[in-house]
Design a protein around this motif. Sequence first.
Motif, PDB file in Angstrom:
ATOM      1  N   ASP A   1      38.288  -3.257  46.979  1.00 46.11           N
ATOM      2  CA  ASP A   1      38.524  -4.684  47.206  1.00 46.11           C
ATOM      3  C   ASP A   1      37.496  -5.576  46.532  1.00 46.11           C
ATOM      4  N   ARG A   2      36.224  -5.136  46.505  1.00 45.77           N
ATOM      5  CA  ARG A   2      35.158  -6.038  46.104  1.00 45.77           C
ATOM      6  C   ARG A   2      34.492  -5.679  44.775  1.00 45.77           C
ATOM      7  N   VAL A   3      34.562  -4.427  44.379  1.00 50.08           N
ATOM      8  CA  VAL A   3      33.803  -3.984  43.202  1.00 50.08           C
ATOM      9  C   VAL A   3      34.709  -3.682  42.007  1.00 50.08           C
ATOM     10  N   TYR A   4      35.819  -3.007  42.237  1.00 50.71           N
ATOM     11  CA  TYR A   4      36.730  -2.620  41.147  1.00 50.71           C
ATOM     12  C   TYR A   4      37.213  -3.851  40.389  1.00 50.71           C
ATOM     13  N   GLU A   5      37.144  -3.790  39.056  1.00 44.66           N
ATOM     14  CA  GLU A   5      37.478  -4.945  38.224  1.00 44.66           C
ATOM     15  C   GLU A   5      38.663  -4.698  37.296  1.00 44.66           C
ATOM     16  N   GLY A   6      39.364  -3.608  37.471  1.00 41.96           N
ATOM     17  CA  GLY A   6      40.500  -3.309  36.600  1.00 41.96           C
ATOM     18  C   GLY A   6      41.721  -4.148  36.911  1.00 41.96           C
ATOM     19  N   GLN A   7      42.821  -3.858  36.193  1.00 41.69           N
ATOM     20  CA  GLN A   7      44.041  -4.645  36.292  1.00 41.69           C
ATOM     21  C   GLN A   7      45.115  -4.012  37.170  1.00 41.69           C
ATOM     22  N   LEU A   8      44.840  -2.844  37.731  1.00 40.71           N
ATOM     23  CA  LEU A   8      45.846  -2.169  38.546  1.00 40.71           C
ATOM     24  C   LEU A   8      46.072  -2.889  39.871  1.00 40.71           C
ATOM     25  N   HIS A   9      47.295  -2.808  40.347  1.00 43.21           N
ATOM     26  CA  HIS A   9      47.602  -3.300  41.693  1.00 43.21           C
ATOM     27  C   HIS A   9      47.429  -2.121  42.647  1.00 43.21           C
ATOM     28  N   ILE A  10      46.380  -2.164  43.472  1.00 45.39           N
ATOM     29  CA  ILE A  10      45.994  -1.012  44.286  1.00 45.39           C
ATOM     30  C   ILE A  10      46.172  -1.322  45.765  1.00 45.39           C
ATOM     31  N   SER A  11      46.808  -0.413  46.460  1.00 46.44           N
ATOM     32  CA  SER A  11      46.850  -0.458  47.919  1.00 46.44           C
ATOM     33  C   SER A  11      46.249   0.841  48.444  1.00 46.44           C
ATOM     34  N   MET A  12      45.650   0.775  49.606  1.00 48.42           N
ATOM     35  CA  MET A  12      45.032   1.972  50.187  1.00 48.42           C
ATOM     36  C   MET A  12      45.743   2.347  51.471  1.00 48.42           C
ATOM     37  N   GLU A  13      46.049   3.632  51.594  1.00 47.27           N
ATOM     38  CA  GLU A  13      46.660   4.167  52.800  1.00 47.27           C
ATOM     39  C   GLU A  13      45.693   5.161  53.421  1.00 47.27           C
ATOM     40  N   ILE A  14      45.522   5.080  54.732  1.00 48.35           N
ATOM     41  CA  ILE A  14      44.555   5.920  55.440  1.00 48.35           C
ATOM     42  C   ILE A  14      45.300   6.976  56.248  1.00 48.35           C
ATOM     43  N   VAL A  15      44.860   8.232  56.104  1.00 49.57           N
ATOM     44  CA  VAL A  15      45.469   9.334  56.839  1.00 49.57           C
ATOM     45  C   VAL A  15      44.395  10.073  57.633  1.00 49.57           C
ATOM     46  N   ASP A  16      44.833  10.921  58.536  1.00 46.84           N
ATOM     47  CA  ASP A  16      43.898  11.675  59.367  1.00 46.84           C
ATOM     48  C   ASP A  16      43.058  12.619  58.533  1.00 46.84           C
ATOM     49  N   ASP A  17      41.848  12.889  59.012  1.00 46.54           N
ATOM     50  CA  ASP A  17      40.921  13.736  58.265  1.00 46.54           C
ATOM     51  C   ASP A  17      41.405  15.166  58.099  1.00 46.54           C
ATOM     52  N   ASN A  18      42.276  15.648  58.986  1.00 48.10           N
ATOM     53  CA  ASN A  18      42.707  17.046  58.918  1.00 48.10           C
ATOM     54  C   ASN A  18      44.003  17.228  58.137  1.00 48.10           C
ATOM     55  N   CYS A  19      44.387  16.242  57.361  1.00 46.34           N
ATOM     56  CA  CYS A  19      45.625  16.332  56.572  1.00 46.34           C
ATOM     57  C   CYS A  19      45.429  17.175  55.321  1.00 46.34           C
ATOM     58  N   GLY A  20      46.427  18.018  55.000  1.00 44.51           N
ATOM     59  CA  GLY A  20      46.498  18.622  53.687  1.00 44.51           C
ATOM     60  C   GLY A  20      47.087  17.616  52.709  1.00 44.51           C
ATOM     61  N   THR A  21      47.071  17.938  51.426  1.00 46.11           N
ATOM     62  CA  THR A  21      47.545  16.980  50.424  1.00 46.11           C
ATOM     63  C   THR A  21      49.039  16.675  50.566  1.00 46.11           C
ATOM     64  N   ALA A  22      49.838  17.704  50.905  1.00 52.38           N
ATOM     65  CA  ALA A  22      51.269  17.464  51.089  1.00 52.38           C
ATOM     66  C   ALA A  22      51.515  16.616  52.330  1.00 52.38           C
ATOM     67  N   GLN A  23      50.792  16.909  53.397  1.00 52.02           N
ATOM     68  CA  GLN A  23      50.947  16.110  54.616  1.00 52.02           C
ATOM     69  C   GLN A  23      50.547  14.662  54.378  1.00 52.02           C
ATOM     70  N   ALA A  24      49.484  14.460  53.623  1.00 51.52           N
ATOM     71  CA  ALA A  24      49.049  13.096  53.330  1.00 51.52           C
ATOM     72  C   ALA A  24      50.130  12.327  52.577  1.00 51.52           C
ATOM     73  N   LEU A  25      50.770  12.977  51.613  1.00 50.83           N
ATOM     74  CA  LEU A  25      51.857  12.329  50.881  1.00 50.83           C
ATOM     75  C   LEU A  25      53.058  12.067  51.784  1.00 50.83           C
ATOM     76  N   ALA A  26      53.333  13.007  52.680  1.00 49.09           N
ATOM     77  CA  ALA A  26      54.461  12.826  53.601  1.00 49.09           C
ATOM     78  C   ALA A  26      54.267  11.592  54.475  1.00 49.09           C
ATOM     79  N   ARG A  27      53.012  11.304  54.821  1.00 48.02           N
ATOM     80  CA  ARG A  27      52.737  10.142  55.676  1.00 48.02           C
ATOM     81  C   ARG A  27      53.067   8.833  54.971  1.00 48.02           C
ATOM     82  N   ILE A  28      53.083   8.830  53.641  1.00 51.26           N
ATOM     83  CA  ILE A  28      53.334   7.585  52.905  1.00 51.26           C
ATOM     84  C   ILE A  28      54.665   7.639  52.159  1.00 51.26           C
ATOM     85  N   LYS A  29      55.562   8.519  52.573  1.00 51.66           N
ATOM     86  CA  LYS A  29      56.795   8.727  51.803  1.00 51.66           C
ATOM     87  C   LYS A  29      57.639   7.458  51.673  1.00 51.66           C
ATOM     88  N   ASP A  30      57.573   6.586  52.676  1.00 56.39           N
ATOM     89  CA  ASP A  30      58.354   5.357  52.610  1.00 56.39           C
ATOM     90  C   ASP A  30      57.805   4.377  51.572  1.00 56.39           C
TER      91      ASP A  30
END
Length: 443
Positions: free
Chosen positions: A77-106
């Motif tokens: 939010d405060r330091v990155y100066e690039g041109q990308l439109h970035i959103s951040m999604e937060i998942v539980d610490d015990n998520c595997g990579t597939a589970q993390a993606l499943a949480r944001i499937k929508d």
Amino acid sequence: MPYRKRVPEFQAVIMAGYGNGLIPLSDEKNNMPKALLPIVNQPMISYPLAWLESSGVSDVIVVSLASGSKKLGHYLDRVYEGQLHISMEIVDDNCGTAQALARIKDKIKTDFIVISCDLLTSLPPHQFLDMHRSEDPTVTALFFEPSKSEGGPTGSSKETEVTQFVGIDATNSQLVYLNNSDEMDTEEFSVRMSLLSKHPVMNISRLLQDGHLYIFKRWVIDLINEVSIKRSRASLKEHVLPLLVKSQHQRVLADREGVTKAAEASLSANPSTQALALGLSTTQAPEIEDRSENAQWKSPVKCKAFVVAKDVYCGRANSIANYFELNRYYTKITDKDRNPGGQGQVGADSLVGDDTKLGDRTSVKKSTLGSHVTIGKNVKIVNSIVMDHVVLEDNVKLDGCIVCSGAKICEKSSLKDCEVGGGFRVEKETQARNERLVDFQEQ
């Protein structure tokens, strides 16, 4: 004429995990999340962000574990100066990579790129993307052969990169075989005859590493969700990608695991232009006759492997040894003011951050120093990484060490191949070799 909103070709997802292989560097208490660990004084995640921006992608989702989300969110939010439109999604610490993606499937609306925050490469993005565009596969995965280490700290974590057997059809770069070495005998392994009959010219290697860079068809996110429901801590590398590879040739497996259903649902809703063109083609090469149980069955899955050329740099900072090597490589190629002045001697193979002070008769060779570092007199630093706000008192010697932010190493200490945790104080005249110097609660 009514205005039609432009639909992006790809979305991108950056996986910003905890980094078990980088403990204690990625310890949240006194240090920083893996994505913000410095590579030549730039946050690690800045490199895949720059790579994605140069690819033409505009929409990026950064998936962060809860434990590191506050610091990472501040950077985005405060330091990155690039041109990308970035959103951040937060998942539980015990998520595997597939589970993390499943949480944001929508959030996934198009075909999507998945990249790890620890992947750094000089590969021009268009080469990887163009292969996917031309072949229109279900997934394109990047593999590379890691460069040899030049020595340095190896870390005390027991997490190691699992060797994979990777089989690629030499005629068309199809990824046809994938297996982890801990699931099979490392000297002998079996391959289905039906697979060999379809792919008689196949290269199988255990030198290639999965780069954790993939392009998936949109429908795969639904499959990822199904896999994450069936398995705890489901992983892209260990579960999803092997399932897709096997589903190219095993009809029963593809039907049982829901691969066929997910693919056909997507195809009926969005028929592939390329598939239609090939169906009408009079020049398409005929399929090899299959007399097995899979005869007359055409898999809806096609997997492609992009192997990085040996003259193109590619590496992952997923272990302390690899993190050290990446810093070493990027220090060599970074064109910056490497000597802040003063009486210290900084070699041409080293990099020094802003507002760092070097005392008299100090020597820095093959090393990276962060910003706001205070270094006393007669200090010798070789083959080391020193992060921001570190204090090195007089007559300290570092060889092959990583010193995390805010640490203090008192006078006449000598460390070789050690990792010093963030904020840790090394008492004077300490002699240590191959040790992890951290607070007890970080162990």
